[in-house]
Design a protein around this motif. Structure first.
Motif, short mmCIF file in Angstrom:
data_model
loop_
_atom_site.label_atom_id
_atom_site.label_comp_id
_atom_site.label_asym_id
_atom_site.label_seq_id
_atom_site.Cartn_x
_atom_site.Cartn_y
_atom_site.Cartn_z
N ASP A 159 59.92 -14.47 85.64
CA ASP A 159 59.39 -15.81 85.88
C ASP A 159 59.96 -16.76 84.83
OD1 ASP A 159 57.84 -14.85 87.98
OD2 ASP A 159 56.02 -14.70 86.77
N LEU A 160 60.29 -17.96 85.26
CA LEU A 160 60.82 -18.98 84.35
C LEU A 160 59.82 -20.11 84.21
CD1 LEU A 160 64.49 -19.14 85.65
CD2 LEU A 160 63.62 -17.88 83.68
N GLN A 185 68.69 -26.32 84.42
CA GLN A 185 69.96 -26.11 83.71
C GLN A 185 70.30 -24.63 83.55
OE1 GLN A 185 69.62 -28.32 80.09
NE2 GLN A 185 69.98 -30.27 81.10
N GLU A 186 69.32 -23.81 83.24
CA GLU A 186 69.59 -22.38 83.01
C GLU A 186 70.16 -21.71 84.26
OE1 GLU A 186 67.10 -18.36 81.83
OE2 GLU A 186 66.31 -20.30 81.21
N LEU A 187 69.61 -22.05 85.42
CA LEU A 187 70.08 -21.46 86.67
C LEU A 187 71.18 -22.27 87.33
CD1 LEU A 187 66.67 -20.42 88.28
CD2 LEU A 187 68.30 -18.96 87.06
N ASP A 188 71.45 -23.47 86.80
CA ASP A 188 72.44 -24.37 87.37
C ASP A 188 72.14 -24.66 88.85
OD1 ASP A 188 74.66 -26.05 87.12
OD2 ASP A 188 76.01 -24.51 87.90
N LYS A 189 70.86 -24.98 89.11
CA LYS A 189 70.40 -25.26 90.47
C LYS A 189 69.73 -26.61 90.55
CE LYS A 189 69.23 -20.70 92.30
NZ LYS A 189 68.15 -19.90 92.87
N LYS A 190 70.03 -27.33 91.64
CA LYS A 190 69.32 -28.57 91.93
C LYS A 190 68.30 -28.25 93.01
CE LYS A 190 69.85 -33.34 93.30
NZ LYS A 190 70.74 -34.40 93.73
N LEU A 191 67.05 -28.62 92.75
CA LEU A 191 65.96 -28.34 93.67
C LEU A 191 65.23 -29.63 94.02
CD1 LEU A 191 64.43 -25.34 91.71
CD2 LEU A 191 65.99 -25.19 93.65
N VAL A 192 64.54 -29.61 95.14
CA VAL A 192 63.63 -30.69 95.50
C VAL A 192 62.22 -30.13 95.39
CG1 VAL A 192 62.88 -32.26 97.31
CG2 VAL A 192 65.31 -31.78 97.01
N VAL A 193 61.42 -30.76 94.53
CA VAL A 193 60.06 -30.30 94.27
C VAL A 193 59.09 -31.21 94.99
CG1 VAL A 193 58.36 -29.89 92.47
CG2 VAL A 193 60.77 -29.45 92.02
N ASN A 194 58.20 -30.63 95.79
CA ASN A 194 57.15 -31.40 96.45
C ASN A 194 55.96 -31.48 95.51
OD1 ASN A 194 58.38 -32.03 98.94
ND2 ASN A 194 58.13 -29.91 99.56
N VAL A 195 55.74 -32.66 94.96
CA VAL A 195 54.65 -32.89 94.01
C VAL A 195 53.43 -33.38 94.78
CG1 VAL A 195 53.93 -34.25 92.02
CG2 VAL A 195 56.29 -33.44 92.18
N PRO A 196 52.27 -32.71 94.61
CA PRO A 196 51.06 -33.18 95.30
C PRO A 196 50.59 -34.52 94.74
CG PRO A 196 50.60 -31.22 93.98
CD PRO A 196 52.05 -31.50 93.84
N ARG A 197 49.94 -35.31 95.59
CA ARG A 197 49.38 -36.60 95.16
C ARG A 197 48.37 -36.39 94.05
NH1 ARG A 197 47.88 -40.67 99.83
NH2 ARG A 197 46.83 -41.43 98.00
N ASP A 198 48.31 -37.36 93.16
CA ASP A 198 47.33 -37.39 92.06
C ASP A 198 47.39 -36.17 91.15
OD1 ASP A 198 46.29 -39.90 92.81
OD2 ASP A 198 45.06 -38.94 94.35
N GLY A 221 59.90 -17.58 94.10
CA GLY A 221 61.23 -17.04 94.30
C GLY A 221 62.35 -17.81 93.63
N MET A 222 62.02 -18.80 92.78
CA MET A 222 63.05 -19.61 92.13
C MET A 222 63.31 -19.19 90.68
SD MET A 222 64.37 -21.79 94.13
CE MET A 222 64.20 -21.11 95.75
N GLY A 223 62.78 -18.03 90.28
CA GLY A 223 63.08 -17.48 88.96
C GLY A 223 64.36 -16.66 89.04
N ALA A 257 62.59 -11.88 93.70
CA ALA A 257 62.93 -12.82 92.62
C ALA A 257 61.65 -13.27 91.92
CB ALA A 257 63.67 -14.02 93.18
N GLY A 258 61.79 -13.66 90.68
CA GLY A 258 60.66 -14.20 89.93
C GLY A 258 60.35 -15.62 90.41
N ASP A 259 59.33 -16.22 89.83
CA ASP A 259 58.92 -17.57 90.20
C ASP A 259 59.29 -18.55 89.08
OD1 ASP A 259 57.75 -16.49 92.49
OD2 ASP A 259 55.82 -16.21 91.49
N LEU A 260 59.33 -19.81 89.43
CA LEU A 260 59.58 -20.89 88.47
C LEU A 260 58.31 -21.72 88.38
CD1 LEU A 260 61.33 -22.77 86.70
CD2 LEU A 260 62.16 -23.82 88.79
N TYR A 261 57.79 -21.89 87.17
CA TYR A 261 56.59 -22.68 86.95
C TYR A 261 56.99 -23.97 86.23
CZ TYR A 261 53.93 -18.55 88.22
OH TYR A 261 53.40 -17.48 88.91
#
Length: 77
Positions: free
Chosen positions: A9-10, A32-45, A56-58, A67-71
């Motif tokens: 997990d990262l 930067q560590e994974l050299d990946k561009k992601l789109v994150v869905n941020v909840p309101r408020d 699965g993004m770790g 795969a591990g997770d990304l927090y």
């Protein structure tokens, strides 16, 4: 044969403007560590210090393990 092992997990942070945090929505994030561009869905408020889990993004698993997770810890500035 070795047993499957889950990837590591990262942890990282995402800085949001107060308006972005209150509206929520998709925001670009580059890991930067994974050299990946992601789109994150941020909840309101979302609040300062809350975490978003990206399953699965770790790092990749070994021997067929998942795969591990990304927090992402949210920081509001």
């Amino acid at each position: 044969m070795a047993a499957p092992q889950k990837g590591v997990d990262l942890h990282d942070s995402k800085v949001l403007h107060p308006d972005e945090a209150s509206k929520g929505g998709p925001y670009a994030y580059f890991h930067q560590e994974l050299d990946k561009k992601l789109v994150v869905n941020v909840p309101r408020d979302i609040r300062h210090g809350q975490k978003i889990r990206l399953k699965g993004m770790g790092t990749a698993g070994k021997n067929g393990g998942p795969a591990g997770d990304l927090y992402l810890s949210v920081r509001i500035n």
